[in-house]
Design a protein around this motif. Structure first.
Motif, PDB file in Angstrom:
ATOM      1  N   ASP A 124      17.987  -1.524   2.024  1.00 12.55           N
ATOM      2  CA  ASP A 124      18.955  -0.860   1.147  1.00 12.55           C
ATOM      3  C   ASP A 124      19.163  -1.635  -0.149  1.00 12.55           C
ATOM      4  O   ASP A 124      20.141  -1.429  -0.861  1.00 12.55           O
ATOM      5  N   ARG A 125      18.237  -2.548  -0.469  1.00 14.66           N
ATOM      6  CA  ARG A 125      18.322  -3.338  -1.697  1.00 14.66           C
ATOM      7  C   ARG A 125      17.213  -2.958  -2.650  1.00 14.66           C
ATOM      8  O   ARG A 125      16.101  -2.625  -2.239  1.00 14.66           O
ATOM      9  N   VAL A 126      17.514  -3.008  -3.937  1.00 13.96           N
ATOM     10  CA  VAL A 126      16.498  -2.805  -4.967  1.00 13.96           C
ATOM     11  C   VAL A 126      15.885  -4.167  -5.290  1.00 13.96           C
ATOM     12  O   VAL A 126      16.598  -5.123  -5.597  1.00 13.96           O
ATOM     13  N   THR A 127      14.568  -4.239  -5.185  1.00 14.16           N
ATOM     14  CA  THR A 127      13.866  -5.475  -5.508  1.00 14.16           C
ATOM     15  C   THR A 127      12.936  -5.241  -6.689  1.00 14.16           C
ATOM     16  O   THR A 127      12.488  -4.112  -6.932  1.00 14.16           O
ATOM     17  N   ALA A 128      12.640  -6.301  -7.422  1.00 17.27           N
ATOM     18  CA  ALA A 128      11.779  -6.229  -8.603  1.00 17.27           C
ATOM     19  C   ALA A 128      10.502  -7.018  -8.342  1.00 17.27           C
ATOM     20  O   ALA A 128      10.558  -8.184  -7.943  1.00 17.27           O
ATOM     21  N   VAL A 129       9.366  -6.378  -8.549  1.00 20.23           N
ATOM     22  CA  VAL A 129       8.067  -7.030  -8.420  1.00 20.23           C
ATOM     23  C   VAL A 129       7.515  -7.252  -9.825  1.00 20.23           C
ATOM     24  O   VAL A 129       7.238  -6.282 -10.538  1.00 20.23           O
ATOM     25  N   PRO A 130       7.373  -8.498 -10.267  1.00 18.28           N
ATOM     26  CA  PRO A 130       6.883  -8.752 -11.626  1.00 18.28           C
ATOM     27  C   PRO A 130       5.447  -8.272 -11.797  1.00 18.28           C
ATOM     28  O   PRO A 130       4.624  -8.368 -10.881  1.00 18.28           O
ATOM     29  N   LEU A 131       5.157  -7.747 -12.982  1.00 24.13           N
ATOM     30  CA  LEU A 131       3.810  -7.334 -13.338  1.00 24.13           C
ATOM     31  C   LEU A 131       3.482  -7.864 -14.719  1.00 24.13           C
ATOM     32  O   LEU A 131       4.376  -8.010 -15.562  1.00 24.13           O
ATOM     33  N   PRO A 132       2.200  -8.128 -14.981  1.00 20.56           N
ATOM     34  CA  PRO A 132       1.829  -8.540 -16.339  1.00 20.56           C
ATOM     35  C   PRO A 132       2.166  -7.443 -17.337  1.00 20.56           C
ATOM     36  O   PRO A 132       1.974  -6.248 -17.059  1.00 20.56           O
ATOM     37  N   ARG A 146       0.823  -1.210   0.000  1.00 16.05           N
ATOM     38  CA  ARG A 146       0.000   0.000   0.000  1.00 16.05           C
ATOM     39  C   ARG A 146       0.856   1.259   0.000  1.00 16.05           C
ATOM     40  O   ARG A 146       0.495   2.263  -0.588  1.00 16.05           O
ATOM     41  N   LYS A 147       1.968   1.209   0.712  1.00 14.16           N
ATOM     42  CA  LYS A 147       2.888   2.347   0.737  1.00 14.16           C
ATOM     43  C   LYS A 147       4.217   1.890   0.157  1.00 14.16           C
ATOM     44  O   LYS A 147       5.146   1.544   0.880  1.00 14.16           O
ATOM     45  N   ALA A 148       4.271   1.891  -1.147  1.00 13.87           N
ATOM     46  CA  ALA A 148       5.451   1.353  -1.823  1.00 13.87           C
ATOM     47  C   ALA A 148       6.632   2.305  -1.792  1.00 13.87           C
ATOM     48  O   ALA A 148       7.775   1.883  -1.945  1.00 13.87           O
ATOM     49  N   GLY A 149       6.394   3.602  -1.594  1.00 10.14           N
ATOM     50  CA  GLY A 149       7.480   4.560  -1.680  1.00 10.14           C
ATOM     51  C   GLY A 149       7.840   4.823  -3.134  1.00 10.14           C
ATOM     52  O   GLY A 149       7.139   4.385  -4.058  1.00 10.14           O
ATOM     53  N   PRO A 150       8.945   5.529  -3.390  1.00  7.14           N
ATOM     54  CA  PRO A 150       9.337   5.796  -4.781  1.00  7.14           C
ATOM     55  C   PRO A 150       9.607   4.500  -5.538  1.00  7.14           C
ATOM     56  O   PRO A 150      10.205   3.569  -4.991  1.00  7.14           O
ATOM     57  N   VAL A 151       9.139   4.442  -6.764  1.00  2.00           N
ATOM     58  CA  VAL A 151       9.361   3.249  -7.589  1.00  2.00           C
ATOM     59  C   VAL A 151       9.853   3.675  -8.965  1.00  2.00           C
ATOM     60  O   VAL A 151       9.663   4.809  -9.397  1.00  2.00           O
ATOM     61  N   ALA A 152      10.503   2.741  -9.640  1.00  2.00           N
ATOM     62  CA  ALA A 152      10.827   2.875 -11.059  1.00  2.00           C
ATOM     63  C   ALA A 152      10.128   1.727 -11.777  1.00  2.00           C
ATOM     64  O   ALA A 152       9.711   0.750 -11.156  1.00  2.00           O
ATOM     65  N   VAL A 153       9.990   1.862 -13.082  1.00  2.00           N
ATOM     66  CA  VAL A 153       9.272   0.859 -13.866  1.00  2.00           C
ATOM     67  C   VAL A 153      10.140   0.447 -15.049  1.00  2.00           C
ATOM     68  O   VAL A 153      10.711   1.302 -15.741  1.00  2.00           O
ATOM     69  N   ALA A 154      10.260  -0.861 -15.252  1.00  2.00           N
ATOM     70  CA  ALA A 154      11.045  -1.392 -16.376  1.00  2.00           C
ATOM     71  C   ALA A 154      10.202  -2.404 -17.120  1.00  2.00           C
ATOM     72  O   ALA A 154       9.430  -3.156 -16.510  1.00  2.00           O
ATOM     73  N   TRP A 155      10.343  -2.427 -18.436  1.00  2.00           N
ATOM     74  CA  TRP A 155       9.644  -3.440 -19.215  1.00  2.00           C
ATOM     75  C   TRP A 155      10.346  -3.672 -20.544  1.00  2.00           C
ATOM     76  O   TRP A 155      11.231  -2.921 -20.951  1.00  2.00           O
ATOM     77  N   GLY A 156       9.947  -4.758 -21.184  1.00  2.00           N
ATOM     78  CA  GLY A 156      10.478  -5.136 -22.485  1.00  2.00           C
ATOM     79  C   GLY A 156       9.398  -5.835 -23.283  1.00  2.00           C
ATOM     80  O   GLY A 156       8.211  -5.740 -22.961  1.00  2.00           O
ATOM     81  N   GLU A 157       9.796  -6.577 -24.295  1.00  2.00           N
ATOM     82  CA  GLU A 157       8.805  -7.201 -25.175  1.00  2.00           C
ATOM     83  C   GLU A 157       8.097  -8.373 -24.506  1.00  2.00           C
ATOM     84  O   GLU A 157       6.987  -8.731 -24.913  1.00  2.00           O
ATOM     85  N   THR A 158       8.701  -8.977 -23.484  1.00  2.81           N
ATOM     86  CA  THR A 158       8.113 -10.182 -22.905  1.00  2.81           C
ATOM     87  C   THR A 158       7.820 -10.074 -21.412  1.00  2.81           C
ATOM     88  O   THR A 158       7.385 -11.061 -20.813  1.00  2.81           O
ATOM     89  N   GLY A 159       8.032  -8.927 -20.789  1.00  2.00           N
ATOM     90  CA  GLY A 159       7.772  -8.833 -19.366  1.00  2.00           C
ATOM     91  C   GLY A 159       7.889  -7.425 -18.838  1.00  2.00           C
ATOM     92  O   GLY A 159       8.283  -6.497 -19.554  1.00  2.00           O
ATOM     93  N   ALA A 160       7.517  -7.262 -17.555  1.00  2.00           N
ATOM     94  CA  ALA A 160       7.555  -5.951 -16.915  1.00  2.00           C
ATOM     95  C   ALA A 160       7.779  -6.137 -15.424  1.00  2.00           C
ATOM     96  O   ALA A 160       7.507  -7.202 -14.859  1.00  2.00           O
ATOM     97  N   ALA A 161       8.282  -5.087 -14.772  1.00  2.00           N
ATOM     98  CA  ALA A 161       8.523  -5.150 -13.336  1.00  2.00           C
ATOM     99  C   ALA A 161       8.520  -3.748 -12.754  1.00  2.00           C
ATOM    100  O   ALA A 161       8.872  -2.769 -13.427  1.00  2.00           O
ATOM    101  N   VAL A 162       8.099  -3.684 -11.485  1.00  2.00           N
ATOM    102  CA  VAL A 162       8.210  -2.455 -10.706  1.00  2.00           C
ATOM    103  C   VAL A 162       9.427  -2.608  -9.796  1.00  2.00           C
ATOM    104  O   VAL A 162       9.602  -3.647  -9.140  1.00  2.00           O
ATOM    105  N   LEU A 163      10.265  -1.600  -9.752  1.00  2.00           N
ATOM    106  CA  LEU A 163      11.490  -1.624  -8.959  1.00  2.00           C
ATOM    107  C   LEU A 163      11.317  -0.718  -7.753  1.00  2.00           C
ATOM    108  O   LEU A 163      10.868   0.426  -7.882  1.00  2.00           O
ATOM    109  N   MET A 164      11.644  -1.259  -6.568  1.00  2.00           N
ATOM    110  CA  MET A 164      11.496  -0.479  -5.345  1.00  2.00           C
ATOM    111  C   MET A 164      12.570  -0.884  -4.358  1.00  2.00           C
ATOM    112  O   MET A 164      13.265  -1.886  -4.546  1.00  2.00           O
ATOM    113  N   LEU A 165      12.692  -0.080  -3.294  1.00  2.00           N
ATOM    114  CA  LEU A 165      13.676  -0.364  -2.267  1.00  2.00           C
ATOM    115  C   LEU A 165      13.070  -1.250  -1.192  1.00  2.00           C
ATOM    116  O   LEU A 165      11.943  -1.024  -0.743  1.00  2.00           O
ATOM    117  N   SER A 166      13.829  -2.259  -0.778  1.00  2.00           N
ATOM    118  CA  SER A 166      13.505  -3.078   0.377  1.00  2.00           C
ATOM    119  C   SER A 166      14.707  -2.994   1.298  1.00  2.00           C
ATOM    120  O   SER A 166      15.717  -3.662   1.078  1.00  2.00           O
TER     121      SER A 166
END
Length: 334
Positions: A79-87, A57-77
């Motif tokens: 001091d690490r950057v984690t990727a959450v897959p999205l359709p 609910r409170k993700a904080g600042p995020v970045a978004v990355a995607w390509g031809e076959t997938g996508a992900a939201v990037l956020m901090l967990s």
């Protein structure tokens, strides 16, 4: 100095922490990244306000990355950057409005409060490169509260670049100057390129000020928000950096990079420093915003591709080979 004092000093020096080298790591993603948007982008705003169940609910600042076959939201967990897959279709739906009808192909609009702006009127510079004949701004107007629903009125204005000029087909940057929204764009004239500051004067949107035009290529590496707003440009074939203050709406050059130091866009502000790609894009350099002196640099496993984004004190870099890297510098200035 006694022998005992010399030994004690040697031990102290050996125990003192040395300057840490920036740490580069690769994020494990199941797709090749072709697009990366930072936390200030329309894509990131759309993702964080869409109520996606995959995100906290409170993700904080995020970045978004995607390509031809997938996508992900990037956020901090931590001091690490984690990727959450999205359709992929979710990202495509949320970013469908990035280039609105009438915008120059390949450019993106920017959002800042009630204002959206985009390059419009495809045109050509004097050397034939693609450009824009104007910047179109759409501003939502205030609506008086009533029991009956009313459509929100929108005021539209188009700002021309000036006689004999076109705007470069590069993404606009919003920046607050003296408490008011302004936009940064690159303008091209027969005599060269410069930075244009677009703002409201007397209730009318217009080009308020410009840096002097100079021959050769020009790129906007980074906008610098805060009480002392500014911009960092990459000028000329040699990739010279220039730091311009925008206080008062009048650009004033503050610093230039040293001779023999070459850089390229993209870049971003990181605390009191600038992080920017090297000229060959195979490394990220950390420089002081005060005088553009380089402190350190991080070699990358491949050249910079689709761009970079800052999350906390880490830099996320989309590489030319489709991989995604994170760069963390323990000595980055807060």
């Amino acid at each position: 100095m006694s022998e005992r004092a010399v030994v004690a000093l040697s031990v102290l020096l050996l125990a003192s922490p040395a300057a840490a080298e920036p740490r580069v790591a690769l994020l494990d993603l199941p797709f090749r990244v072709t697009q990366l948007r930072d936390a200030g982008s329309e894509a990131a705003l759309a993702v964080t306000t869409a109520g996606l169940p995959q995100l906290p609910r409170k993700a904080g600042p995020v970045a978004v990355a995607w390509g031809e076959t997938g996508a992900a939201v990037l956020m901090l967990s931590g001091d690490r950057v984690t990727a959450v897959p999205l359709p992929l279709d979710a990202i495509e739906g949320l970013t469908a409005g990035e280039t609105p009808k009438g915008a120059v192909p390949g450019t993106r609009r920017v959002l800042a409060g009630p204002v959206s702006a985009y390059l419009s009127g495809p045109s050509r510079a004097a050397d034939g490169r693609p450009g824009a004949a104007g910047v179109t701004l759409r501003e939502r107007q205030t609506v008086t509260m009533s029991a009956d629903p009313k459509p929100v009125p929108v005021a539209t204005a188009t700002v021309p670049p000036g006689a004999g000029a076109v705007f470069s087909a590069d993404t606009l940057r919003p920046v607050e100057i003296d408490g008011a929204l302004n936009l940064l764009a690159l303008s091209e004239r027969p005599e060269g390129m410069g930075l244009a500051v677009i703002g409201r004067q007397g209730g009318v949107w217009r080009v308020r000020a410009e840096t002097p035009s100079e021959p050769g290529p020009l790129a906007l590496a980074a906008d610098l928000p805060g009480p002392m707003p500014g911009a960092v440009l990459v000028r000329g074939e040699e990739g010279r950096l220039e730091h311009w203050s925008l206080a008062g709406g009048t650009p004033a050059r503050q610093a230039r990079s040293a001779d023999g130091k070459s850089f390229s866009a993209p870049g971003a502000a990181l605390g009191g420093e600038l992080v920017v790609a090297s000229r060959d894009r195979t490394a990220l350099a950390y420089l002081s915003l005060k005088n553009l002196t380089e402190r350190t640099r991080a070699a990358l496993p491949a050249p910079v591709g689709a761009g970079l984004a800052v999350l906390g004190r880490q830099v996320v870099v989309a590489l030319a080979d489709g991989r995604l890297a994170t760069v963390q510098d323990g000595d980055a200035r807060p």
